[in-house]
Design a protein around this motif. Structure first.
Motif, short mmCIF file in Angstrom:
data_model
loop_
_atom_site.label_atom_id
_atom_site.label_comp_id
_atom_site.label_asym_id
_atom_site.label_seq_id
_atom_site.Cartn_x
_atom_site.Cartn_y
_atom_site.Cartn_z
N GLY A 187 -1.45 -19.16 10.76
CA GLY A 187 -1.51 -20.14 9.68
C GLY A 187 -0.46 -21.20 9.83
O GLY A 187 0.18 -21.35 10.88
N SER A 188 -0.22 -21.96 8.77
CA SER A 188 0.82 -22.98 8.79
C SER A 188 2.21 -22.36 8.64
O SER A 188 3.18 -22.86 9.20
N SER A 189 2.29 -21.28 7.87
CA SER A 189 3.58 -20.62 7.65
C SER A 189 3.35 -19.23 7.09
O SER A 189 2.38 -19.01 6.36
N PRO A 190 4.25 -18.27 7.39
CA PRO A 190 4.24 -17.00 6.65
C PRO A 190 4.65 -17.24 5.20
O PRO A 190 5.19 -18.30 4.86
N VAL A 191 4.39 -16.26 4.35
CA VAL A 191 4.92 -16.30 2.99
C VAL A 191 6.07 -15.30 2.90
O VAL A 191 6.17 -14.37 3.70
N HIS A 192 6.95 -15.51 1.94
CA HIS A 192 8.17 -14.72 1.80
C HIS A 192 8.32 -14.24 0.36
O HIS A 192 7.74 -14.83 -0.56
N THR A 193 9.11 -13.22 0.18
CA THR A 193 9.43 -12.73 -1.16
C THR A 193 10.65 -13.44 -1.73
O THR A 193 10.66 -13.85 -2.89
N LEU A 194 11.69 -13.61 -0.91
CA LEU A 194 12.94 -14.20 -1.39
C LEU A 194 13.25 -15.45 -0.58
O LEU A 194 13.41 -15.39 0.64
N LEU A 195 13.32 -16.60 -1.27
CA LEU A 195 13.66 -17.87 -0.63
C LEU A 195 14.69 -18.61 -1.48
O LEU A 195 14.51 -18.78 -2.69
N LYS A 196 15.78 -19.06 -0.85
CA LYS A 196 16.73 -19.97 -1.48
C LYS A 196 16.29 -21.40 -1.18
O LYS A 196 15.34 -21.64 -0.44
N ARG A 197 17.03 -22.39 -1.75
CA ARG A 197 16.59 -23.78 -1.59
C ARG A 197 16.49 -24.21 -0.13
O ARG A 197 15.55 -24.89 0.27
N GLU A 198 17.48 -23.80 0.67
CA GLU A 198 17.44 -24.17 2.09
C GLU A 198 16.26 -23.53 2.81
O GLU A 198 15.70 -24.09 3.76
N ASP A 199 15.85 -22.34 2.34
CA ASP A 199 14.69 -21.68 2.92
C ASP A 199 13.40 -22.39 2.52
O ASP A 199 12.49 -22.57 3.35
N GLU A 200 13.31 -22.79 1.25
CA GLU A 200 12.12 -23.52 0.80
C GLU A 200 11.95 -24.82 1.58
O GLU A 200 10.83 -25.20 1.94
N LYS A 201 13.07 -25.50 1.83
CA LYS A 201 13.02 -26.72 2.63
C LYS A 201 12.47 -26.43 4.03
O LYS A 201 11.57 -27.13 4.52
N TYR A 202 12.98 -25.37 4.65
CA TYR A 202 12.52 -25.03 6.00
C TYR A 202 11.04 -24.67 6.01
O TYR A 202 10.27 -25.15 6.85
N VAL A 203 10.62 -23.80 5.08
CA VAL A 203 9.24 -23.34 5.05
C VAL A 203 8.29 -24.51 4.82
O VAL A 203 7.26 -24.64 5.49
N THR A 204 8.62 -25.39 3.87
CA THR A 204 7.76 -26.53 3.58
C THR A 204 7.64 -27.46 4.77
O THR A 204 6.54 -27.87 5.17
N GLU A 205 8.76 -27.79 5.37
CA GLU A 205 8.74 -28.72 6.52
C GLU A 205 8.02 -28.09 7.71
O GLU A 205 7.26 -28.77 8.42
N HIS A 206 8.25 -26.81 7.93
CA HIS A 206 7.58 -26.12 9.03
C HIS A 206 6.07 -26.08 8.81
O HIS A 206 5.29 -26.33 9.73
N ALA A 207 5.65 -25.79 7.58
CA ALA A 207 4.22 -25.71 7.28
C ALA A 207 3.55 -27.07 7.44
O ALA A 207 2.45 -27.18 8.00
N PHE A 208 4.21 -28.14 6.97
CA PHE A 208 3.61 -29.47 7.07
C PHE A 208 3.60 -29.98 8.50
O PHE A 208 2.82 -30.87 8.84
#
Length: 258
Positions: A187-208
């Motif tokens: 997929g575009s990205s895995p999903v996670h249970t625990l994400l801090k702001r820096e993690d959300e930034k990484y996941v969003t940018e990686h998925a896009f």
């Protein structure tokens, strides 16, 4: 005491499968790292009942399960099936285990750990003296970003969760973690249970940066499963839980490899 079950059936028809279900028990699942994970399974067991018999002996299923070692492996489940056949005097037996499998996953930037669970199902069947057959099913959530929406939008794109459902028949049991990894890489990205702001930034940018249609996800997963040395047959069904449409999208690939 009278054995009513062994008497003649009023309607002499063979029953394909009769037994017990929704038994809950602790289960040991190999984790691929030399250890075993303890989880809880909902168990169904059944046997074929010939037309000459009125009923099966339900208590014997529970007796067999109580004496079993409770481990998910080809050898262990094969022994359970053979014991069922012998104890119930049946030609065919089946056992079905539904259980969550847990993975402790680190967030991509902060490294903080969170536990995520994946719904799994293992079905074993034995018919006569033939070798037992096993079917392993794993459901893996992933994130997808729509390539079309990204291409035509000045800002952003619609994204959603998708569920990758994999069913495999194999020579030996693959590690559940292998199938989870295949799905998450598709997929575009895995999903996670625990994400801090820096993690959300990484996941969003990686998925896009990795937009995928539901068609891309199912093809990616099927391509990876085809390369697995021990898989003889697989079916992948991907369902995109659409965020801007009043419907879901799906794609499916089924292949016999050997």
């Amino acid at each position: 005491m009278e054995d009513v079950q062994s008497g003649p059936a009023q309607v002499p028809l063979t029953i394909d499968n009769v037994g017990v279900r929704h038994l809950r028990m602790p289960l040991l699942v190999p984790d691929g790292a030399g250890g075993r994970q303890q989880t809880v399974a909902s168990v169904e067991m059944g046997v074929e009942l010939p037309s000459s018999l009125k009923g099966t002996h339900m208590s014997r299923f529970v007796e067999v399960l109580e004496q079993w070692d409770g481990e998910i492996s080809c050898g262990s489940v094969a022994r359970l099936l053979e014991t069922l056949r012998a104890r119930l005097g049946a030609r065919r037996a089946s056992a079905d285990f539904r259980f969550p499998y847990f993975v402790r996953k680190a967030a991509p930037s902060s490294g903080m750990n969170g536990i995520i669970s994946y719904d799994c199902r293992l079905t074993g069947e034995q018919d006569g003296d033939s070798a037992p057959r096993f079917l392993l099913e794993v459901d893996v959530p992933v994130m997808t970003v729509c390539p079309c929406s990204k291409a035509i939008s000045d800002e952003g794109a619609h994204s959603q969760r998708a569920l990758v459902r994999m069913a495999v028949r194999m020579d030996g049991l693959p590690w559940i973690g292998e199938l989870i990894e295949i799905a998450e890489q598709s997929g575009s990205s895995p999903v996670h249970t625990l994400l801090k702001r820096e993690d959300e930034k990484y996941v969003t940018e990686h998925a896009f940066a990795c937009p995928t249609f539901v068609e891309d996800v199912v093809r990616n997963a099927a391509f990876r499963l085809e390369k697995h040395a021990h898989i003889r047959w697989f079916k992948v069904d991907v369902e995109s839980q659409e965020s801007i449409h009043n419907h879901d999208a799906f794609a499916c690939i089924e292949r016999t490899l050997r």
